[in-house]
Design a protein around this motif. Sequence first.
Motif, mmCIF file in Angstrom:
data_model
loop_
_atom_site.group_PDB
_atom_site.id
_atom_site.type_symbol
_atom_site.label_atom_id
_atom_site.label_comp_id
_atom_site.label_asym_id
_atom_site.label_seq_id
_atom_site.Cartn_x
_atom_site.Cartn_y
_atom_site.Cartn_z
ATOM 1 N N UNK A 291 24.272 -9.598 -1.272
ATOM 2 C CA UNK A 291 24.883 -10.290 -0.134
ATOM 3 C C UNK A 291 23.858 -10.481 0.984
ATOM 4 N N UNK A 292 23.041 -9.457 1.250
ATOM 5 C CA UNK A 292 21.988 -9.570 2.271
ATOM 6 C C UNK A 292 20.977 -10.649 1.885
ATOM 7 N N UNK A 293 20.600 -10.680 0.607
ATOM 8 C CA UNK A 293 19.617 -11.659 0.148
ATOM 9 C C UNK A 293 20.156 -13.075 0.300
ATOM 10 N N UNK B 288 15.677 -5.450 3.547
ATOM 11 C CA UNK B 288 16.390 -4.939 2.373
ATOM 12 C C UNK B 288 16.264 -3.436 2.144
ATOM 13 N N UNK B 289 15.168 -2.791 2.488
ATOM 14 C CA UNK B 289 14.976 -1.398 2.046
ATOM 15 C C UNK B 289 16.103 -0.449 2.428
ATOM 16 N N UNK C 157 6.193 -22.379 3.520
ATOM 17 C CA UNK C 157 6.506 -21.591 4.714
ATOM 18 C C UNK C 157 7.905 -20.981 4.615
ATOM 19 N N UNK C 158 8.839 -21.765 4.077
ATOM 20 C CA UNK C 158 10.211 -21.245 3.941
ATOM 21 C C UNK C 158 10.264 -20.077 2.966
ATOM 22 N N UNK C 159 9.561 -20.210 1.837
ATOM 23 C CA UNK C 159 9.546 -19.103 0.885
ATOM 24 C C UNK C 159 8.882 -17.871 1.482
ATOM 25 N N UNK C 160 7.798 -18.058 2.237
ATOM 26 C CA UNK C 160 7.127 -16.926 2.883
ATOM 27 C C UNK C 160 8.060 -16.236 3.877
ATOM 28 N N UNK C 161 8.843 -17.025 4.617
ATOM 29 C CA UNK C 161 9.810 -16.431 5.554
ATOM 30 C C UNK C 161 10.817 -15.571 4.809
ATOM 31 N N UNK C 162 11.343 -16.098 3.720
ATOM 32 C CA UNK C 162 12.359 -15.374 2.955
ATOM 33 C C UNK C 162 11.805 -14.060 2.425
ATOM 34 N N UNK C 163 10.636 -14.112 1.810
ATOM 35 C CA UNK C 163 10.073 -12.907 1.204
ATOM 36 C C UNK C 163 9.743 -11.855 2.257
ATOM 37 N N UNK C 164 9.237 -12.287 3.402
ATOM 38 C CA UNK C 164 8.931 -11.328 4.464
ATOM 39 C C UNK C 164 10.206 -10.719 5.039
#
Length: 436
Positions: A320-322, A261-262, A248-255
């Motif tokens: 930095x955003x990531x 980021x764009x 769930x944590x990885x899914x949150x990060x990727x979403x």
Amino acid sequence: MKARFLLAICAIAASAPAAAALSQPEQVMLTTVDSEQARTTAFLQRIVDQNSGTMNFAGVEAVRRMVEPEFQSLGFKTEWIDMKAAGRAGHLVARHAGAKRGKRLLLIAHLDTVFEPDSPFQRWALQGNLASGPGAGDDKGGIAVIVAALRAMQSAGTLKDANITVFLTGDEEDAGNPLTVSRRDLIAEGRKADVALDFEDLSQEDGPSGPVDMGSIARRSAGSWMVTVTGRSAHSAGVGAGNYGAIYELARILEQFRRELPEDKLTYNVGLVGGGQTAKLDADRIRLEATGKTNIIAATAVARGDLRAISQDQIDRTRAKMRAIVGQSLAGAHAEISFDEDSYPPMPPTEANRALLAKLNGVNADLGLPAMGELDPSKRGAGDISFVAADVDGLVGLGPASDGSHTANEKVDVPSIFKQAKRAAILMSRLAKERR
């Protein structure tokens, strides 16, 4: 009678193509390229038929031995730089010393292809104006353009005063690690040069009457990142606000990456993802093995992807955003992000690069060819010229027009080889005469 003769001469001049604006040596260059079309095509076929997949070291060196005499016959001194320290074959460098005050040119191309010896795509095949074959366009076609252009310069007498270094890497398609070793010598040559010209394939866009040649003054970076998440393993009945676990944590990060980021000229991609009770990457970090059960909260999750940007500022801002997004972990999980050190730098669009394109368009005007507009940098991948972009002005895409690169459908437009050789010969001759 004399008056009528003069009128006839004027009429011929008025109807002559724009190429009449070329100097006499430049006219010789055009004639030489045209007269050597069969030679150039045969040379390209020979090097295409020799497999030189990046990891086929013997094949890369075999192509080097085919190409090296072409430069030596033109008065270049050649050097083979062994790259065993980076796990690759090596690089061929050819140097020509000319007038002391002239600009120093660095020509960049590569000997290797993506097609290893086990690929079924191995041989040259000509059908009309198109030729297929591994590296026919990317980038053995670029080498053919370089050789044809230099031979034209020699015939015209403009090569003798030109300071030119040709740098043919042996691992452009899969650069050796660390990059500090595999690109060390290329970077050093860039610091000595005044202009860098990249002979990878010509960029084209669809126009109302067919393909339109484009000029490239920029390339984006190419770098990789990895997110690693650890979670608190437990029975799945306890999943929720107190413990979301790793997936769930990885899914949150990727979403969140996808939404936040764009920005213009930036792309972000997830290329590999997995998680469960275990998630293990192989040594090359291109394969992942995961195990888990539906009734156990995931203990680990991993994602790898790439990031492509137009400037170092954009890279720094995005990283930095990531990091900030990764730092907002859900309950029951902890995430970390890392960025691969071995990455291709950006080649940002600069006014100096734009001025080089204007000079190329001056050549186009004199050849009677349309002006080349600026290509959107997002339409080109990363390349070797980016390693010298911080030190020298540059142009990209002086190789032939091709299609299907990196696939078994790779084809080169053979006539474009000769058009590009003419452009390059005239441009290089003009640049070489400019004072440093």
